[in-house]
Design a protein around this motif. Structure first.
Motif, mmCIF file in Angstrom:
data_model
loop_
_atom_site.group_PDB
_atom_site.id
_atom_site.type_symbol
_atom_site.label_atom_id
_atom_site.label_comp_id
_atom_site.label_asym_id
_atom_site.label_seq_id
_atom_site.Cartn_x
_atom_site.Cartn_y
_atom_site.Cartn_z
ATOM 1 N N MET A 12 -22.536 20.827 45.835
ATOM 2 C CA MET A 12 -22.235 21.970 46.707
ATOM 3 C C MET A 12 -22.770 21.715 48.118
ATOM 4 N N MET A 13 -23.981 21.153 48.224
ATOM 5 C CA MET A 13 -24.551 20.835 49.539
ATOM 6 C C MET A 13 -23.664 19.828 50.267
ATOM 7 N N LEU A 14 -23.180 18.831 49.543
ATOM 8 C CA LEU A 14 -22.389 17.769 50.158
ATOM 9 C C LEU A 14 -21.025 18.249 50.650
ATOM 10 N N TYR A 15 -20.415 19.176 49.938
ATOM 11 C CA TYR A 15 -19.033 19.558 50.235
ATOM 12 C C TYR A 15 -18.872 20.924 50.882
ATOM 13 N N SER A 16 -19.905 21.726 50.942
ATOM 14 C CA SER A 16 -19.757 23.090 51.452
ATOM 15 C C SER A 16 -19.587 23.141 52.961
ATOM 16 N N PRO A 17 -18.509 23.784 53.428
ATOM 17 C CA PRO A 17 -18.344 24.024 54.858
ATOM 18 C C PRO A 17 -18.979 25.353 55.282
ATOM 19 N N GLY A 18 -19.588 26.062 54.330
ATOM 20 C CA GLY A 18 -20.284 27.299 54.660
ATOM 21 C C GLY A 18 -19.702 28.562 54.057
ATOM 22 N N THR A 19 -18.522 28.441 53.443
ATOM 23 C CA THR A 19 -17.926 29.597 52.767
ATOM 24 C C THR A 19 -17.537 29.204 51.347
ATOM 25 N N SER A 21 -14.786 30.030 49.765
ATOM 26 C CA SER A 21 -13.382 29.602 49.727
ATOM 27 C C SER A 21 -13.242 28.183 50.272
ATOM 28 N N GLY A 22 -13.992 27.863 51.305
ATOM 29 C CA GLY A 22 -13.963 26.514 51.862
ATOM 30 C C GLY A 22 -14.499 25.488 50.888
ATOM 31 N N LEU A 23 -15.550 25.856 50.159
ATOM 32 C CA LEU A 23 -16.115 24.942 49.156
ATOM 33 C C LEU A 23 -15.129 24.728 48.017
ATOM 34 N N ARG A 24 -14.476 25.795 47.576
ATOM 35 C CA ARG A 24 -13.464 25.648 46.518
ATOM 36 C C ARG A 24 -12.377 24.672 46.965
ATOM 37 N N GLU A 25 -11.900 24.842 48.189
ATOM 38 C CA GLU A 25 -10.845 23.975 48.722
ATOM 39 C C GLU A 25 -11.329 22.527 48.834
ATOM 40 N N ALA A 26 -12.547 22.339 49.338
ATOM 41 C CA ALA A 26 -13.091 20.986 49.501
ATOM 42 C C ALA A 26 -13.257 20.288 48.155
ATOM 43 N N LEU A 27 -13.749 21.006 47.159
ATOM 44 C CA LEU A 27 -13.925 20.408 45.833
ATOM 45 C C LEU A 27 -12.580 20.093 45.183
ATOM 46 N N THR A 59 -22.081 36.863 48.166
ATOM 47 C CA THR A 59 -22.922 36.284 47.111
ATOM 48 C C THR A 59 -23.207 34.817 47.412
ATOM 49 N N PHE A 60 -22.184 34.110 47.868
ATOM 50 C CA PHE A 60 -22.334 32.693 48.203
ATOM 51 C C PHE A 60 -23.383 32.489 49.292
#
Length: 69
Positions: A12-19, A21-27, A59-60
């Motif tokens: 999550m740290m590596l791929y999270s853009p800060g939201t 929804s953005g993390l879901r998309e990145a993963l 929550t995120f």
């Protein structure tokens, strides 16, 4: 709050853009680029995506993605 493993937090740290929804998309994009022999990483991404599926941005934002390991 959902519990995440150490490995899940790292991905999550590596791929999270800060939201969330953005993390879901990145993963999801990362998973599409994985080779056949990267089943463990795919499984880890799937686990994180399952846990994030019902999470909202508020929550995120409360998650501590940068704990002191």
């Amino acid at each position: 709050v959902m519990e995440f493993s150490r490995d899940e937090l790292i991905i999550m740290m590596l791929y999270s853009p800060g939201t969330v929804s953005g993390l879901r998309e990145a993963l999801t994009q990362m998973k599409a680029q994985l080779a056949e022999d990267e089943a463990e990483l795919r499984s880890l991404a799937d686990s994180v995506l399952r846990k994030l599926s019902d999470m909202d941005d508020e929550t995120f934002e409360r998650l501590n993605l940068y704990p002191d390991f």
